[in-house]
Design an enzyme around this catalytic site. Sequence first.
Site, PDB file in Angstrom:
ATOM      1  N   ASP A   1      -2.454 -18.454   1.981  1.00 31.80           N
ATOM      2  CA  ASP A   1      -3.447 -19.145   1.147  1.00 31.80           C
ATOM      3  C   ASP A   1      -4.132 -20.266   1.937  1.00 31.80           C
ATOM      4  OD1 ASP A   1      -0.952 -20.390   1.145  1.00 31.80           O
ATOM      5  OD2 ASP A   1      -0.941 -20.886  -0.981  1.00 31.80           O
TER       6      ASP A   1
ATOM      7  N   ASP B   1     -11.941  -9.190   4.649  1.00 28.68           N
ATOM      8  CA  ASP B   1     -13.210  -9.276   3.908  1.00 28.68           C
ATOM      9  C   ASP B   1     -13.735 -10.707   3.926  1.00 28.68           C
ATOM     10  OD1 ASP B   1     -13.171  -6.561   3.248  1.00 28.68           O
ATOM     11  OD2 ASP B   1     -13.821  -6.924   1.190  1.00 28.68           O
TER      12      ASP B   1
ATOM     13  N   ASP C   1      -6.090  -6.992   4.329  1.00 24.14           N
ATOM     14  CA  ASP C   1      -7.218  -6.443   3.564  1.00 24.14           C
ATOM     15  C   ASP C   1      -8.075  -7.580   3.028  1.00 24.14           C
ATOM     16  OD1 ASP C   1      -8.805  -4.538   2.184  1.00 24.14           O
ATOM     17  OD2 ASP C   1      -7.749  -5.072   0.336  1.00 24.14           O
TER      18      ASP C   1
ATOM     19  N   LYS D   1       3.770 -15.635   3.943  1.00 19.08           N
ATOM     20  CA  LYS D   1       3.984 -16.308   2.655  1.00 19.08           C
ATOM     21  C   LYS D   1       5.489 -16.419   2.449  1.00 19.08           C
ATOM     22  CE  LYS D   1       2.401 -17.893  -1.353  1.00 19.08           C
ATOM     23  NZ  LYS D   1       1.607 -19.130  -1.465  1.00 19.08           N
TER      24      LYS D   1
ATOM     25  N   TYR E   1       0.822  -1.209   0.000  1.00 18.73           N
ATOM     26  CA  TYR E   1       0.000   0.000   0.000  1.00 18.73           C
ATOM     27  C   TYR E   1       0.860   1.265   0.000  1.00 18.73           C
ATOM     28  CZ  TYR E   1      -4.539  -2.190   0.855  1.00 18.73           C
ATOM     29  OH  TYR E   1      -5.705  -2.900   0.736  1.00 18.73           O
TER      30      TYR E   1
HETATM   31  C1  IPM Z   1     -10.192  -1.613   4.016  1.00 17.92           C
HETATM   32  C2  IPM Z   1     -10.539  -1.039   2.679  1.00 17.92           C
HETATM   33  C3  IPM Z   1      -9.423  -0.090   2.250  1.00 17.92           C
HETATM   34  C4  IPM Z   1      -8.135  -0.895   2.208  1.00 17.92           C
HETATM   35  C5  IPM Z   1      -9.694   0.589   0.901  1.00 17.92           C
HETATM   36  C6  IPM Z   1     -10.969   1.417   0.946  1.00 17.92           C
HETATM   37  C7  IPM Z   1      -8.533   1.429   0.451  1.00 17.92           C
HETATM   38  O1  IPM Z   1     -10.760  -2.049   1.747  1.00 17.92           O
HETATM   39  O2  IPM Z   1     -10.038  -0.815   4.970  1.00 17.92           O
HETATM   40  O3  IPM Z   1     -10.079  -2.828   4.119  1.00 17.92           O
HETATM   41  O4  IPM Z   1      -7.848  -1.550   1.196  1.00 17.92           O
HETATM   42  O5  IPM Z   1      -7.405  -0.869   3.200  1.00 17.92           O
HETATM   43 MG    MG Z   2     -10.657  -3.964   2.545  1.00 17.37          MG
END
Ligand code: IPM
Ligand code: MG
Length: 369
Positions: free
Chosen positions: A228, A256, A252, A196, A146
């Site tokens: 993974d 999710d 990240d 990894k 990032y």
């Molecule tokens: C998160 C989001 C952010 C990230 C995006 C909005 C840049 O997906 O906080 O997980 O990738 O960190």
């Molecule tokens: Mg995210």
Amino acid sequence: MKSFSIAVLAGDGIGPEITREAIKVLELIEERNDVKFELLPAAFGACAYFEFGDAFPQSTIDICDRADAILKGPIGLNHEDSKRIPIDKQPERGALLPLRRRYNTYANFRPVSLPKDLAHFSPLKPEVIGEGIDLVMVRELVGGLYFGEKIAGVNEAGLRYVKESLEYDENQIQQILHQAFKLASKRKKVLHNIHKSNVLKSSVLWNEVLGEVAVDYPEVEVIHILVDAAATLLCLNPTQFDVMVMENMFGDILSDQGGGILGSLGLMPSACLGDEKAYYEPSHGSAPDIAGKNIANPYSMIGSVAMMLENSFAMEEEAKNVWTAMQGVFADGYSTADLSKPGSGVQMIGTDEFGDKVVEKLRAMPVVS
Ligand code: IPM
Ligand code: MG
């Protein structure tokens, strides 16, 4: 009376409507406790870009600088609308990453939690969920791909080309690992290290530093898992995890997936802590497709308030009460559209009704001071 200032960055898409519900909860906390919150609303995200030409305008920076804590809603536009903003000014690159960098909020805590009696929300089978899912992902938030060097252009062969670097120094790795070990030490004393190292040199260094940091926490058992494989195990056997630590990009993606195994990203609040300043935000995006329809789940935003109460204002008991109040609304058989699919037996309520019900539950709970 204690007094705290909170910069409120409602953001884009569903941000304003879920932030409204979070503020209702903050107002009730004020009513119930000897505390005053000074709310400082400020523009942040695509909305700020269209108003000020900057997704993180100076006026917002000033407010965040002086606030005791920052409550931030999701930001961003859908794929098509994003093209209306130059790439480097888009809210993710133009506001969110600068916010993280400015306050060096390197430690991102993302709880993934689903009590046994809410197992029906999850796409996983009840026997996989067992006694419930209750883990925390600790994500490094200001390093890695990032924030590494980025170069884009045309290479010697005349081909369009891009290079992005995954950069960490040992201090950055150390500081996030200390946070993860401390949390593991307070919880079940097991830390899953997600890496990894069979491919990435960054993971080799990460694991080396982990070995050094681990010496300070002999009570914590470390289990190494490749990222993974961790993705698979999160689906097959999520209850084996308690605290998981990982670098930025892995965090990240896996966080999710955490929302996925719970049944909704709407159940994913988070705390982003630096040594001087902290901000709190849902882990999910701004969901422009459902914005303004009063159907978004405000749990992630109200949960972020709970994390703020605990981490920034030392109000642990009220934080617990907020979690209990939200779980209580679910336990009574209500939820927003994301978790009340036809046939699920869950009664669908709107964003504002969810907030009202949380407030009602919390109001009925005794204040422990
Ligand atoms: C998160 C989001 C952010 C990230 C995006 C909005 C840049 O997906 O906080 O997980 O990738 O960190
Ligand atoms: Mg995210």
